[in-house]
Design a protein around this motif. Structure first.
Motif, short mmCIF file in Angstrom:
data_model
loop_
_atom_site.label_atom_id
_atom_site.label_comp_id
_atom_site.label_asym_id
_atom_site.label_seq_id
_atom_site.Cartn_x
_atom_site.Cartn_y
_atom_site.Cartn_z
N VAL A 34 38.85 -23.86 19.88
CA VAL A 34 39.12 -23.75 18.45
C VAL A 34 37.82 -23.84 17.66
O VAL A 34 37.57 -23.04 16.75
N GLU A 35 36.98 -24.81 18.01
CA GLU A 35 35.70 -24.96 17.30
C GLU A 35 34.87 -23.70 17.44
O GLU A 35 34.28 -23.23 16.45
N LYS A 36 34.82 -23.14 18.63
CA LYS A 36 34.05 -21.91 18.84
C LYS A 36 34.60 -20.78 17.96
O LYS A 36 33.85 -20.06 17.32
N LEU A 37 35.92 -20.65 17.94
CA LEU A 37 36.57 -19.63 17.12
C LEU A 37 36.25 -19.82 15.64
O LEU A 37 35.92 -18.87 14.93
N LEU A 38 36.32 -21.06 15.17
CA LEU A 38 36.03 -21.33 13.76
C LEU A 38 34.58 -21.03 13.42
O LEU A 38 34.29 -20.43 12.38
N ARG A 39 33.68 -21.47 14.28
CA ARG A 39 32.25 -21.21 14.02
C ARG A 39 31.96 -19.71 13.99
O ARG A 39 31.20 -19.23 13.15
N GLN A 40 32.57 -18.97 14.91
CA GLN A 40 32.39 -17.51 14.92
C GLN A 40 32.92 -16.91 13.62
O GLN A 40 32.29 -16.04 13.03
N HIS A 41 34.06 -17.38 13.19
CA HIS A 41 34.65 -16.85 11.97
C HIS A 41 33.77 -17.14 10.75
O HIS A 41 33.58 -16.28 9.89
N LEU A 42 33.22 -18.35 10.70
CA LEU A 42 32.35 -18.70 9.56
C LEU A 42 31.05 -17.90 9.57
O LEU A 42 30.50 -17.62 8.50
N LEU A 43 30.56 -17.54 10.75
CA LEU A 43 29.38 -16.68 10.82
C LEU A 43 29.71 -15.29 10.30
O LEU A 43 28.91 -14.67 9.61
N THR A 44 30.90 -14.81 10.63
CA THR A 44 31.34 -13.49 10.20
C THR A 44 31.69 -13.46 8.72
O THR A 44 31.35 -12.52 8.01
N ASP A 45 32.37 -14.52 8.26
CA ASP A 45 32.83 -14.58 6.87
C ASP A 45 32.58 -15.98 6.32
O ASP A 45 33.47 -16.83 6.33
N PRO A 46 31.36 -16.23 5.84
CA PRO A 46 31.01 -17.58 5.37
C PRO A 46 31.73 -18.01 4.09
O PRO A 46 31.57 -19.14 3.65
N TYR B 62 35.17 -17.71 3.88
CA TYR B 62 36.57 -17.86 4.24
C TYR B 62 36.92 -19.35 4.21
O TYR B 62 36.68 -20.10 5.16
N LEU B 63 37.47 -19.78 3.09
CA LEU B 63 37.68 -21.21 2.83
C LEU B 63 38.58 -21.90 3.86
O LEU B 63 38.29 -23.04 4.25
N PRO B 64 39.66 -21.29 4.33
CA PRO B 64 40.49 -21.98 5.33
C PRO B 64 39.74 -22.35 6.60
O PRO B 64 40.06 -23.34 7.25
N ALA B 65 38.73 -21.56 6.97
CA ALA B 65 37.96 -21.89 8.17
C ALA B 65 37.18 -23.19 7.97
O ALA B 65 37.07 -23.99 8.89
N TYR B 66 36.64 -23.39 6.78
CA TYR B 66 35.95 -24.65 6.50
C TYR B 66 36.92 -25.82 6.60
O TYR B 66 36.61 -26.85 7.20
N PHE B 67 38.08 -25.66 5.98
CA PHE B 67 39.09 -26.71 6.01
C PHE B 67 39.44 -27.08 7.45
O PHE B 67 39.45 -28.24 7.83
N ALA B 68 39.73 -26.06 8.25
CA ALA B 68 40.09 -26.31 9.65
C ALA B 68 38.95 -26.96 10.41
O ALA B 68 39.16 -27.86 11.22
N MET B 69 37.72 -26.53 10.12
CA MET B 69 36.57 -27.05 10.85
C MET B 69 36.31 -28.51 10.49
O MET B 69 36.14 -29.35 11.39
#
Length: 165
Positions: free
Chosen positions: A39-51, A53-60
């Protein structure tokens, strides 16, 4: 359950409920059967792609907090505040905000995300025993959310309890 399967069907209070991907990452972060490292890897990848994307920060920051990785959770929360402020068109420094800066009550907005994350940051700081900044943030939240719709008074009660001992 794979992270892809876990990325389904939950909504966050600060995202547009009509957006299909608005809360998919949170589901992965909270799914018991998904390994936190994946999950952490997925979230970090998503934040690199779309910095932005607020839900990714929340989840992280929530994932890191649950793992007691408080310094990392704090760093992500502070980055999330900057992103929320940028998207909302207001100053990222909470010290410079007022009740009139934006309409803080609009739930599906970057402003609400900002307040929600500020509350999370106060709790992270409380857990890190950084009580002065925690209290300052809680005072600011009280000013921006005078009806305590976010429930920051609960964290204030915890902080008061720590100070009393």
């Amino acid at each position: 359950m794979s992270p892809d399967v876990a990325l389904r069907e939950i909504s966050l209070p600060f995202t547009d409920p009509a957006a299909e991907s608005a809360s998919l990452l949170l589901e992965a972060a909270l799914a018991n059967s998904t390994h936190p490292t994946e999950v952490e890897k997925l979230l970090r990848q998503h934040l690199l792609t779309d910095p932005n994307y607020l839900p990714a920060y929340f989840a992280m920051y929530k994932l890191l907090f649950r793992q007691s990785r408080l310094a990392e959770a704090e760093e992500i929360a502070r980055t999330a505040l900057k992103s929320g402020a940028q998207l909302g068109g207001f100053a990222s420094s909470w010290q410079h905000l007022s009740l009139n800066t934006v309409d803080w009550s609009v739930i599906h907005s970057p402003a609400h995300f900002y307040l929600f994350t500020l509350k999370a940051l106060s709790f992270i700081l409380l857990r890190r025993k950084q009580l002065d900044e925690c209290r300052e943030i809680l005072e600011k939240i009280g000013e921006l959310d005078p009806h305590d719709l976010l429930g920051a008074s609960v964290i204030r009660t915890y902080a008061d309890g720590l100070t009393a001992h």
